[in-house]
Design a protein around this motif. Structure first.
Motif, mmCIF file in Angstrom:
data_model
loop_
_atom_site.group_PDB
_atom_site.id
_atom_site.type_symbol
_atom_site.label_atom_id
_atom_site.label_comp_id
_atom_site.label_asym_id
_atom_site.label_seq_id
_atom_site.Cartn_x
_atom_site.Cartn_y
_atom_site.Cartn_z
ATOM 1 N N THR A 112 6.122 41.699 -62.311
ATOM 2 C CA THR A 112 6.235 42.026 -60.885
ATOM 3 C C THR A 112 6.060 40.760 -60.047
ATOM 4 O OG1 THR A 112 5.316 44.228 -61.295
ATOM 5 C CG2 THR A 112 5.352 43.451 -59.014
ATOM 6 N N SER A 113 6.958 40.566 -59.092
ATOM 7 C CA SER A 113 6.845 39.419 -58.191
ATOM 8 C C SER A 113 5.855 39.744 -57.077
ATOM 9 C CB SER A 113 8.213 39.084 -57.586
ATOM 10 O OG SER A 113 9.106 38.650 -58.590
ATOM 11 N N ARG A 114 4.878 38.867 -56.890
ATOM 12 C CA ARG A 114 3.905 39.068 -55.816
ATOM 13 C C ARG A 114 3.342 37.730 -55.365
ATOM 14 N NH1 ARG A 114 -1.526 39.435 -57.809
ATOM 15 N NH2 ARG A 114 -1.670 39.425 -60.088
ATOM 16 N N CYS A 115 2.782 37.713 -54.173
ATOM 17 C CA CYS A 115 2.174 36.489 -53.638
ATOM 18 C C CYS A 115 0.853 36.235 -54.357
ATOM 19 C CB CYS A 115 1.940 36.618 -52.140
ATOM 20 S SG CYS A 115 3.462 36.764 -51.164
ATOM 21 N N ILE A 116 0.659 35.007 -54.809
ATOM 22 C CA ILE A 116 -0.558 34.670 -55.550
ATOM 23 C C ILE A 116 -0.877 33.200 -55.339
ATOM 24 C CG2 ILE A 116 0.596 34.042 -57.707
ATOM 25 C CD1 ILE A 116 -1.674 35.521 -59.184
ATOM 26 N N ASP A 117 -2.143 32.852 -55.423
ATOM 27 C CA ASP A 117 -2.584 31.469 -55.276
ATOM 28 C C ASP A 117 -2.288 30.719 -56.574
ATOM 29 O OD1 ASP A 117 -3.845 29.059 -54.864
ATOM 30 O OD2 ASP A 117 -5.715 29.913 -54.135
ATOM 31 N N PRO A 118 -1.435 29.666 -56.531
ATOM 32 C CA PRO A 118 -1.121 28.924 -57.766
ATOM 33 C C PRO A 118 -2.327 28.230 -58.374
ATOM 34 C CG PRO A 118 -0.228 27.796 -55.841
ATOM 35 C CD PRO A 118 -0.714 29.128 -55.362
ATOM 36 N N CYS A 119 -3.392 28.038 -57.603
ATOM 37 C CA CYS A 119 -4.611 27.451 -58.184
ATOM 38 C C CYS A 119 -5.238 28.382 -59.220
ATOM 39 C CB CYS A 119 -5.623 27.139 -57.077
ATOM 40 S SG CYS A 119 -5.121 25.794 -55.972
ATOM 41 N N ASP A 120 -4.910 29.676 -59.133
ATOM 42 C CA ASP A 120 -5.444 30.654 -60.074
ATOM 43 C C ASP A 120 -4.414 31.105 -61.101
ATOM 44 O OD1 ASP A 120 -7.818 30.622 -58.589
ATOM 45 O OD2 ASP A 120 -7.056 32.167 -57.218
ATOM 46 N N HIS A 121 -3.177 30.591 -60.992
ATOM 47 C CA HIS A 121 -2.116 31.054 -61.886
ATOM 48 C C HIS A 121 -1.199 29.876 -62.197
ATOM 49 C CE1 HIS A 121 0.056 34.472 -63.677
ATOM 50 N NE2 HIS A 121 1.134 33.778 -63.418
ATOM 51 N N TYR A 122 -1.516 29.116 -63.246
ATOM 52 C CA TYR A 122 -0.753 27.922 -63.596
ATOM 53 C C TYR A 122 -0.693 27.779 -65.117
ATOM 54 C CZ TYR A 122 -5.476 26.011 -64.163
ATOM 55 O OH TYR A 122 -6.776 25.822 -64.545
ATOM 56 N N THR A 123 0.199 26.880 -65.569
ATOM 57 C CA THR A 123 0.330 26.550 -66.995
ATOM 58 C C THR A 123 -0.211 25.146 -67.218
ATOM 59 O OG1 THR A 123 2.315 27.924 -67.186
ATOM 60 C CG2 THR A 123 1.939 26.271 -68.906
ATOM 61 N N PRO A 124 -1.143 24.947 -68.160
ATOM 62 C CA PRO A 124 -1.650 23.594 -68.417
ATOM 63 C C PRO A 124 -0.642 22.761 -69.200
ATOM 64 C CG PRO A 124 -2.733 25.193 -69.862
ATOM 65 C CD PRO A 124 -1.871 25.975 -68.934
ATOM 66 N N LEU A 125 -0.500 21.492 -68.821
ATOM 67 C CA LEU A 125 0.309 20.516 -69.558
ATOM 68 C C LEU A 125 -0.628 19.418 -70.045
ATOM 69 C CD1 LEU A 125 3.542 20.070 -67.360
ATOM 70 C CD2 LEU A 125 3.253 21.440 -69.416
ATOM 71 N N ASP A 126 -0.806 19.316 -71.356
ATOM 72 C CA ASP A 126 -1.770 18.351 -71.907
ATOM 73 C C ASP A 126 -1.121 17.388 -72.892
ATOM 74 O OD1 ASP A 126 -1.229 20.169 -73.874
ATOM 75 O OD2 ASP A 126 -3.305 20.716 -74.283
ATOM 76 N N ASP A 127 0.148 17.023 -72.650
ATOM 77 C CA ASP A 127 0.847 16.095 -73.545
ATOM 78 C C ASP A 127 0.260 14.693 -73.406
ATOM 79 O OD1 ASP A 127 3.021 18.082 -74.221
ATOM 80 O OD2 ASP A 127 3.353 17.872 -72.059
ATOM 81 N N ALA A 128 -0.154 14.092 -74.528
ATOM 82 C CA ALA A 128 -0.755 12.760 -74.493
ATOM 83 C C ALA A 128 0.253 11.702 -74.048
ATOM 84 C CB ALA A 128 -1.323 12.406 -75.871
ATOM 85 N N TRP A 129 1.546 11.923 -74.353
ATOM 86 C CA TRP A 129 2.558 10.914 -74.010
ATOM 87 C C TRP A 129 2.798 10.802 -72.499
ATOM 88 C CZ3 TRP A 129 6.354 13.312 -71.349
ATOM 89 C CH2 TRP A 129 6.629 14.663 -71.634
ATOM 90 N N ARG A 130 2.298 11.752 -71.695
ATOM 91 C CA ARG A 130 2.472 11.666 -70.248
ATOM 92 C C ARG A 130 1.596 10.582 -69.605
ATOM 93 N NH1 ARG A 130 5.396 15.858 -68.232
ATOM 94 N NH2 ARG A 130 5.576 17.707 -69.553
ATOM 95 N N ALA A 131 0.630 10.075 -70.358
ATOM 96 C CA ALA A 131 -0.327 9.119 -69.801
ATOM 97 C C ALA A 131 0.386 7.866 -69.310
ATOM 98 C CB ALA A 131 -1.373 8.752 -70.849
ATOM 99 N N THR A 132 -0.070 7.339 -68.188
ATOM 100 C CA THR A 132 0.518 6.120 -67.629
ATOM 101 C C THR A 132 0.298 4.915 -68.527
ATOM 102 O OG1 THR A 132 -1.510 5.916 -66.312
ATOM 103 C CG2 THR A 132 0.399 6.873 -65.223
ATOM 104 N N SER A 133 -0.579 5.053 -69.507
ATOM 105 C CA SER A 133 -0.831 3.957 -70.459
ATOM 106 C C SER A 133 -0.027 4.108 -71.743
ATOM 107 C CB SER A 133 -2.320 3.913 -70.796
ATOM 108 O OG SER A 133 -2.743 5.155 -71.351
ATOM 109 N N PHE A 134 0.769 5.180 -71.860
ATOM 110 C CA PHE A 134 1.514 5.443 -73.087
ATOM 111 C C PHE A 134 2.921 4.865 -72.966
ATOM 112 C CE2 PHE A 134 4.088 7.728 -76.091
ATOM 113 C CZ PHE A 134 3.256 8.051 -77.149
ATOM 114 N N ARG A 135 3.254 3.901 -73.866
ATOM 115 C CA ARG A 135 4.588 3.285 -73.847
ATOM 116 C C ARG A 135 5.516 4.059 -74.781
ATOM 117 N NH1 ARG A 135 6.997 -1.285 -72.198
ATOM 118 N NH2 ARG A 135 5.031 -2.058 -71.350
ATOM 119 N N GLY A 136 6.677 4.405 -74.255
ATOM 120 C CA GLY A 136 7.640 5.174 -75.027
ATOM 121 C C GLY A 136 8.218 4.383 -76.194
#
Length: 598
Positions: free
Chosen positions: A163-187
């Protein structure tokens, strides 16, 4: 014969030219990319060396769908089997281009409400509201709609349990914990991370390990964050008070912001973290996570604690500070019990300036101290400067173990409530002319004290005009009453500083006809002040004439102030021909109108 041969050759030439200029269905013009990894599996990667001054300057890469397929190269479709069903919401089917973004902002009926500006994004749109406290280029507050209704500020329309409804995104989000996203990680060459094929849905929060982090607000070097073109925010994150904000995104390549991607929605959350509404980039890029922003997010804070930091880097859970509520009839100071216990104090031992006053509300985790909003009650100190009324008291709290034989010095908590006065009072209806026969401590702000103006039909002020426009004959008397509400101002008198009429509802209109100035009638033949400064109401009568020389509707405005009758004389002195002005910067305005002729 010669002419016939020439005519046939010309026809063949025209047909050949037409064939060359016709559009071939299923041929893609392609899209510029940073890497072949961004190309769809039914697209080919085309390398194009750009030459300048006889030397190779850069190598351009583009993705083009295979013959017989359509699309932008990042996504390719089979036009013989695809239709609108192949497209996501917010896109339409095109036989030549595949799924194309719908520009909702160009539709005849805008999807946004009054005062909002429509901003198209890929597959969706945003309604922007420019805020005045920062430049519009930096700050754009965003509101979303759900089922045709606008969501409250800071909420988005999200799909929850189908169901689509208004909600605070601070309480409804998906965590992204990829280590390669770090600004210190060289591709790594050949293993670039490309989010051009990602299907982002909803909101996301960034983590590195167990620490919450945020996107960088600075230029990130090429090939970092596991990708060739790392993405970072071009402007600062929003403040907690700004709600959801649309923030521009840059991608680094040969220069810091060589590619400007679609802006993303960002929101600051109360527990010291941010959430992001990521969108699919146009080529092989990825969103970065700044290793320099690893902070304690206070996720372990209880309901009685708040997140605190002295340097915005090291955060800790601390007891909430006292909370002051400035109500219409009482002031309420609420303190966390563990806050007082940490100070070595007994919450139930408190009293106000007057030791006999110790009204309390004992909650499971808090203690509230109450006092009436009145002068000379429990030691209340009340001050008035004309625009605001200030109520101040002190709560004294003692350490535990009090005995009659010992004296303990209490800890004091001063609290003050400020109540603004509505300084301009106006009639909420028009007055029309009738046509002639021929034509320190804890400080909080309470609801402002509102002043109202009323027109009466009788000189004894016993009967008010009914709601709606007011129409009076020329030469009739206006009987005007002004009063303040939402307050218990014992001992205060309402003073009429200035009263005047205009032809517009704007109290700042420069074209004015004054009835009262410096607290006194301008023309005593036409104006009589019946009451001013004696109570929380003021009254006067004025003859109604053609003030501005036209038969336009008029509006009546009064600028008022509050006078403390216990410390000064509040009665206007109008005995002299020209009274000395008692006006000050603390005068407040009120208005009413329009009034018209009949």
């Amino acid at each position: 014969m010669f002419y016939r041969i020439m005519s046939v050759m010309l026809l063949l030439l025209v047909a050949a030219c037409s064939a060359q200029t016709s559009v071939k269905v299923g041929v893609s013009s392609g899209s510029v990319a940073t890497s072949c990894d961004a190309c769809h599996h039914r697209a080919r990667c085309v390398h194009d060396n750009r030459v300048h001054d006889n030397r190779v300057e850069t190598e351009a890469v583009s993705c083009r769908c295979d013959d017989g397929w359509v699309g932008d190269g990042f996504t390719c479709y089979d036009p013989t089997s695809c239709n609108q069903d192949c497209c996501s919401q917010g896109y339409r089917w095109s036989a030549l281009q595949g799924c194309v973004d719908i520009d909702e902002c160009s539709l005849p009926q805008t999807p946004c409400g009054p005062g909002e500006r429509c901003h198209n994004t890929k597959g969706s749109f945003s309604c922007l509201v420019d805020l005045p406290q920062r430049s519009a280029a930096q700050t754009r507050s965003v509101t979303f709609s759900c089922g045709g209704r606008p969501c409250p500020a800071g909420q988005d329309c999200l799909l929850v349990d189908g169901t689509s409804r208004c909600i605070d995104p601070c309480d409804h989000y998906t965590p992204l914990d990829d280590a390669w996203r770090a600004t210190s990680f060289r591709g790594i060459e050949g293993s670039w991370k490309c989010e051009s094929s990602s299907e982002f849905q909803g909101w996301y929060r960034l983590f590195l390990g167990n620490s919450s982090v945020q996107m960088p607000e600075r230029c990130i070097q090429r090939n970092m964050c596991g990708t060739k073109a790392p993405m970072w925010l071009q402007t600062p994150h929003p403040l907690l008070s700004e709600g959801i904000k649309l923030v521009p995104v840059c991608a680094s390549w040969d220069s810091c912001c060589q590619y400007k991607e679609n802006p993303i929605h960002v929101k600051a959350c109360a527990r010291n973290y941010y959430v992001y509404k990521f969108t699919k980039p146009s080529m092989c890029m990825s969103y970065c996570a700044d290793v320099n922003t690893q902070i304690h997010t206070c996720d372990t804070c209880t309901a009685t604690e708040t997140c605190s930091s002295n340097d915005t880097i090291n955060w800790r859970c601390v007891p909430k500070k006292p909370e002051l509520v400035c109500g219409r009839n009482q002031l309420r100071l609420t303190v966390q019990k563990n806050f007082l216990e940490d100070l070595g104090l007994n919450a139930s031992s408190a009293h106000l300036i007057d030791p006999r006053c110790h009204e309390q509300v004992d909650g499971p985790e808090t203690m509230s101290y109450l006092v009436e909003r009145r002068r000379d009650v429990c030691g209340n100190v009340v001050k008035n400067n004309g625009t605001h009324v200030l109520y101040t008291n002190i709560v004294f709290v003692y350490p535990p173990g009090l005995t009659k034989e010992s004296i303990h010095v209490p800890r004091s908590f001063q609290f003050s409530c400020i109540f603004p006065l509505d300084d301009i009072t106006s009639l909420d209806t028009a007055i029309s002319y009738q046509p002639l026969a021929s034509g320190e401590g804890v400080v909080s702000v309470g609801d402002p004290t509102r002043a109202s103006m009323t027109l009466y039909t009788r000189p004894d002020f016993s009967e008010a005009f009914p709601a709606g426009p007011v129409r009076l004959p020329l030469g009739s008397a206006l009987h005007v009453g002004v009063s303040v509400n939402n307050t218990e101002y014992d001992g205060f008198g309402l003073l009429l500083e200035t009263c005047y009429v205009t032809n517009s509802p704007n109290a700042s209109d420069a074209h004015r006809h004054f009835l009262i100035q410096s607290r006194c009638p301008v023309d005593r033949r036409h104006v009589k002040v019946i009451e001013s400064g004696a109570s929380r109401q003021a009254r006067f009568s004025a003859l109604f004439f053609l003030y501005q020389g036209t038969y336009e509707d008029v509006y009546l405005h009064c600028r008022i102030s509050m006078c403390d009758r216990s410390s000064a004389s509040c009665s206007p002195n109008c005995s002299r021909r020209r009274a000395r002005s008692a006006a000050s910067s603390y005068q407040l305005p009120v208005a009413v109108g329009p009034i018209s002729w009949f």
